[in-house]
Design a protein around this motif. Structure first.
Motif, PDB file in Angstrom:
ATOM      1  N   LYS A   1       0.813  -1.217   0.000  1.00 21.50           N
ATOM      2  CA  LYS A   1       0.000   0.000   0.000  1.00 21.50           C
ATOM      3  C   LYS A   1       0.845   1.266   0.000  1.00 21.50           C
ATOM      4  O   LYS A   1       0.441   2.300  -0.539  1.00 21.50           O
ATOM      5  CB  LYS A   1      -0.917   0.013   1.221  1.00 21.50           C
ATOM      6  N   ARG A   2       2.026   1.205   0.611  1.00 23.69           N
ATOM      7  CA  ARG A   2       2.852   2.411   0.733  1.00 23.69           C
ATOM      8  C   ARG A   2       3.290   2.960  -0.626  1.00 23.69           C
ATOM      9  O   ARG A   2       3.734   4.104  -0.718  1.00 23.69           O
ATOM     10  CB  ARG A   2       4.086   2.113   1.595  1.00 23.69           C
TER      11      ARG A   2
ATOM     12  N   ILE B   1      -7.409   2.785  -2.015  1.00 22.87           N
ATOM     13  CA  ILE B   1      -6.984   1.394  -2.133  1.00 22.87           C
ATOM     14  C   ILE B   1      -7.353   0.610  -0.876  1.00 22.87           C
ATOM     15  O   ILE B   1      -7.765   1.177   0.125  1.00 22.87           O
ATOM     16  CB  ILE B   1      -5.473   1.302  -2.383  1.00 22.87           C
ATOM     17  N   GLY B   2      -7.178  -0.711  -0.962  1.00 23.78           N
ATOM     18  CA  GLY B   2      -7.421  -1.567   0.188  1.00 23.78           C
ATOM     19  C   GLY B   2      -8.807  -2.197   0.150  1.00 23.78           C
ATOM     20  O   GLY B   2      -9.499  -2.201  -0.879  1.00 23.78           O
ATOM     21  N   LEU B   3      -9.227  -2.743   1.289  1.00 26.85           N
ATOM     22  CA  LEU B   3     -10.529  -3.395   1.393  1.00 26.85           C
ATOM     23  C   LEU B   3     -11.625  -2.343   1.284  1.00 26.85           C
ATOM     24  O   LEU B   3     -11.682  -1.405   2.071  1.00 26.85           O
ATOM     25  CB  LEU B   3     -10.630  -4.147   2.721  1.00 26.85           C
ATOM     26  N   GLN B   4     -12.514  -2.514   0.323  1.00 29.17           N
ATOM     27  CA  GLN B   4     -13.587  -1.530   0.105  1.00 29.17           C
ATOM     28  C   GLN B   4     -14.970  -2.062   0.455  1.00 29.17           C
ATOM     29  O   GLN B   4     -15.849  -1.309   0.846  1.00 29.17           O
ATOM     30  CB  GLN B   4     -13.575  -1.066  -1.354  1.00 29.17           C
TER      31      GLN B   4
ATOM     32  N   HIS C   1      -9.291  -1.063 -10.397  1.00 30.35           N
ATOM     33  CA  HIS C   1      -9.980   0.217 -10.206  1.00 30.35           C
ATOM     34  C   HIS C   1     -10.917   0.119  -8.997  1.00 30.35           C
ATOM     35  O   HIS C   1     -11.785  -0.751  -8.954  1.00 30.35           O
ATOM     36  CB  HIS C   1     -10.782   0.581 -11.455  1.00 30.35           C
ATOM     37  N   PRO C   2     -10.748   0.993  -8.018  1.00 23.83           N
ATOM     38  CA  PRO C   2     -11.605   0.964  -6.830  1.00 23.83           C
ATOM     39  C   PRO C   2     -13.070   1.187  -7.211  1.00 23.83           C
ATOM     40  O   PRO C   2     -13.393   2.179  -7.880  1.00 23.83           O
ATOM     41  CB  PRO C   2     -11.081   2.127  -5.982  1.00 23.83           C
ATOM     42  N   PRO C   3     -13.974   0.300  -6.813  1.00 18.81           N
ATOM     43  CA  PRO C   3     -15.384   0.484  -7.157  1.00 18.81           C
ATOM     44  C   PRO C   3     -16.017   1.661  -6.412  1.00 18.81           C
ATOM     45  O   PRO C   3     -16.998   2.236  -6.872  1.00 18.81           O
ATOM     46  CB  PRO C   3     -16.034  -0.839  -6.741  1.00 18.81           C
TER      47      PRO C   3
ATOM     48  N   ALA D   1      -6.418  -2.617  -5.587  1.00 19.55           N
ATOM     49  CA  ALA D   1      -4.989  -2.288  -5.695  1.00 19.55           C
ATOM     50  C   ALA D   1      -4.830  -1.425  -6.937  1.00 19.55           C
ATOM     51  O   ALA D   1      -4.819  -1.940  -8.060  1.00 19.55           O
ATOM     52  CB  ALA D   1      -4.157  -3.559  -5.803  1.00 19.55           C
ATOM     53  N   HIS D   2      -4.728  -0.114  -6.748  1.00 22.39           N
ATOM     54  CA  HIS D   2      -4.749   0.816  -7.870  1.00 22.39           C
ATOM     55  C   HIS D   2      -3.334   1.310  -8.191  1.00 22.39           C
ATOM     56  O   HIS D   2      -2.558   0.611  -8.843  1.00 22.39           O
ATOM     57  CB  HIS D   2      -5.717   1.968  -7.558  1.00 22.39           C
TER      58      HIS D   2
END
Length: 372
Positions: free
Chosen positions: A19-20, A28-31, A68-70, A101-102
């Motif tokens: 993530k860094r 990013i991450g759990l959505q 792509h983050p929804p 993960a963008h």
């Protein structure tokens, strides 16, 4: 084979796409959903749409890894009479988690932009737009001479000693180690209460800071001592530069017309937009997945003959053309290359761990554009 939960899968994923690395503010991450449940099937998708959610349901998926983050913009509501609301409803109702993960996947070494550069066959490549640097450190560990080879192999396999195109680089010198085991010790060499002098090897190897925990764990597992002596030093040397896009060279020079057709074929694009003289020769290529408008000046600065990116704006295209930069725009959707690549990479990693989990590339094409 061992069962695996969502947390364990994501921990493995973030070893190569942490993530860094993401750009500031990226979502990013759990959505959606949770990771603390068993996962048998993982769907890898570029976008998460209602159709993709239905595909996940049909394939008995418990986790989606998406590029792509929804949920990218703040939600004012979740209405199930809208496509996005129905998508979220399907996923929540059937406990299908979504992890995004963008830009961390864009930036990662061996991630999306390297996959695009691989497809374009670029050689001698480097980062196009630097966004950071991974500091270097040095591990120094002391061990019996007869165990030195095993420890060198273990830390080398964990990533220490990588210098340019060389791997397993280390330095070893022999000396005398002294220690006195205490009453509660269980010494590998020597006796409790007796001062020992042992012929030992001092092993040194540099490593990028981001692998420190895994490296120390590998060293400790390979070391015979109950309490190994080791040091970790920060170094002033320049570390690995990471960032967006890649720039490198084609194996052979070709015309812009030939290159545009090549891009269309290898990136499975329905069509490409081209800016520049179609008969001009190109060899040095910059590529940046997604929307690369604001980074075209980096391609110019680094001497690219042509810049491959998506979503080019009209006025940016005019500016780039006036400044002599050729552009091939195959669209944003070429990032779909991540579906196959993430599937292959994660399947291999989980197989090494003995995890009973399947990775499935989404078969839904989410590109909204048609070419007539």
């Amino acid at each position: 084979m061992k069962t695996v939960n969502g947390h364990e899968i994501i921990q493995l994923f973030e070893q190569f796409s942490p993530k860094r690395l993401a750009m500031e503010g990226d979502k990013i991450g759990l959505q959606i959903g949770r990771l603390n449940r068993r996962v048998k099937n993982v769907l890898v998708a570029l976008d998460v749409t209602e159709e993709v959610a239905k595909e996940a349901l049909e394939k008995d998926v418990q986790l989606i890894i998406a590029h792509h983050p929804p949920i990218y913009r703040p939600l004012a509501n979740i209405r199930t009479d809208t496509p996005q609301g129905r998508m979220i409803e399907i996923l929540m109702k059937h406990e299908i988690a979504v992890y995004a993960a963008h830009t961390n996947l864009d930036v990662a070494t061996g991630g999306l932009n390297d996959w695009l550069a691989d497809a374009l066959q670029l050689t001698d490549r480097e980062v196009l737009v630097p966004t950071g640097e991974i500091p270097l450190k040095k591990l120094v560990v002391f061990a019996p001479v007869e165990d030195a080879d095993r420890i060198r192999t273990a830390i080398g396999n964990a990533g220490a000693g990588a210098i340019g195109n060389y791997r397993h680089c280390s330095f070893t010198v022999e000396g005398t180690g002294r220690f006195q085991p205490g009453e509660d010790a269980n010494p590998y060499i020597g006796s409790v209460g007796k001062l020992e002098a042992v012929r030992e090897a001092r092993i040194e190897a540099i490593f990028p800071e981001n692998i420190e925990k895994a490296l120390i764990k590998a060293m400790l597992q390979a070391h015979p001592y109950e309490e190994p002596a080791y040091d970790v030093y920060p170094l002033a040397l320049e570390g690995e530069v990471y960032g967006l896009g890649r720039i490198g060279y084609l194996p052979e020079e070709m015309t812009l017309r030939e290159f545009a057709r090549f891009v269309k074929n290898v990136l499975d694009a329905k069509g490409v937009r081209v800016i520049g003289n179609l008969e001009e020769k190109v060899k040095k290529v910059a590529v940046l997945g997604g929307d690369g408008n604001k980074y075209y000046s980096w391609a110019l600065r680094k001497g690219a003959d042509v810049y491959v990116t998506g979503d080019m704006y009209y006025h940016t295209a005019i500016d780039a053309k006036n400044e002599g930069l050729n552009i091939v725009d195959p669209g944003h959707h070429v990032e779909q290359i991540m579906k196959k690549k993430v599937t292959e990479k994660m399947a291999s990693i989980c197989k090494e761990q003995g995890f009973d989990v399947n990775f499935i590339p989404s078969s839904v094409r989410t590109d909204p554009f048609e070419f007539l």
